[in-house]
Design an enzyme around this catalytic site. Structure first.
Site, PDB file in Angstrom:
ATOM      1  CD  GLU A 280     -28.598   8.129  17.970  1.00 42.17           C
ATOM      2  OE1 GLU A 280     -29.308   9.212  18.951  1.00 42.17           O
ATOM      3  OE2 GLU A 280     -27.430   7.138  18.428  1.00 42.17           O
TER       4      GLU A 280
ATOM      5  CD  GLU B 135      -8.103  18.188  16.496  1.00 40.90           C
ATOM      6  OE1 GLU B 135      -7.244  19.328  16.824  1.00 40.90           O
ATOM      7  OE2 GLU B 135      -8.956  17.663  16.987  1.00 40.90           O
TER       8      GLU B 135
END
Length: 252
Positions: A63, A94
């Site tokens: 953004e 992960e």
């Protein structure tokens, strides 16, 4: 519980998040000041995480260009498992302690940059490995976690530990922990962009005009700042291509 009771109790837990963040504002401030200096000197900001934490970092990074007009690649979000993990969990992504650093190397990371590791638990191997190796290479590091005394924090020059307490659904760290991380990320990126001059007053004068809503918002900003008609503001925006340029050129 009834549905009403469920919602009431979730809301009660959520109210604790902002108070927990308030306790660590000085640590967030120290981190932001360093991030600003790194970016002023030509460095970049990296977020790296897994699961919900990784997605939040990707969202915040993505953004920055449309909101503040920063070039692509100045703030970068990395998630364990790659971009496909944004939509769908990638099994065991992960758990690899070496992959995070390998992912950072793809961007030619250097000591000019700043890396923030995101892990609610503070125990995610992908993130810990990335920060650990970054520090070996003299790259400044920070982290956002929701537990105290974690291994992740040990490898962060600027650890931010937001202790929100147990989740309403045990272990569902997309809830309070996710909210805490999102709020802190908002603070870091917004304060950084303001310090870099990407905001005038409280207006996003460098936003990219990528849709009609943002064009209309830009027109209104110019109208307010220059006290001109909607038509004239629209013409100025069209001519100069950004709110900042329209205002500065007209005033000059």
């Amino acid at each position: 519980m009834t549905v009403g009771e469920i919602l009431l109790n979730i809301n009660r837990e959520d109210k604790k998040v902002a108070d927990a963040i308030e306790l660590v504002l000085p640590k967030i401030e120290a981190l932001v000041k360093t991030v600003v200096e790194k970016l002023k000197e030509g460095g970049r900001l990296f977020y790296i995480g897994a699961g919900t934490s990784g997605r939040l970092g990707v969202v915040d990074a993505s953004e920055i260009p449309p909101t503040y007009g920063m070039p692509q690649g100045k703030v970068i979000g990395l998630i364990a498992g790659g971009d496909k993990a944004i939509r769908k969990a990638v099994e065991h992504a992960e758990d690899n302690p070496d992959q995070g650093w390998r992912d950072l190397l793809e961007f030619d990371i250097s000591a000019k940059d700043f890396v923030i590791g995101l892990a609610a638990s503070g125990r995610t191997p992908y993130v810990i490995g990335a920060l650990k190796e970054a520090r070996v290479k003299n790259i400044t590091t920070g982290c956002i976690t929701c537990n105290e005394g974690t291994e992740l924090a040990q490898h962060a020059d600027y650890p931010i530990e937001v202790i929100v307490g147990p989740e309403f659904v045990t272990g569902s760290t997309r809830m309070k922990a996710g909210t805490a991380q999102k709020l802190v990320l908002n603070m870091i990126s917004t304060a950084t962009m303001i310090q870099l001059g990407r905001v005038k007053g409280n207006k996003m004068v460098d936003m990219q005009l990528t849709n009609n809503k943002l064009i209309d918002r830009g027109v209104k900003m110019i109208m307010d700042e220059l006290k001109v008609s909607e038509n004239e503001a629209g013409e100025l925006l069209k001519k100069f291509g950004s709110v900042r340029a329209a205002i500065s050129q007209r005033k000059s």
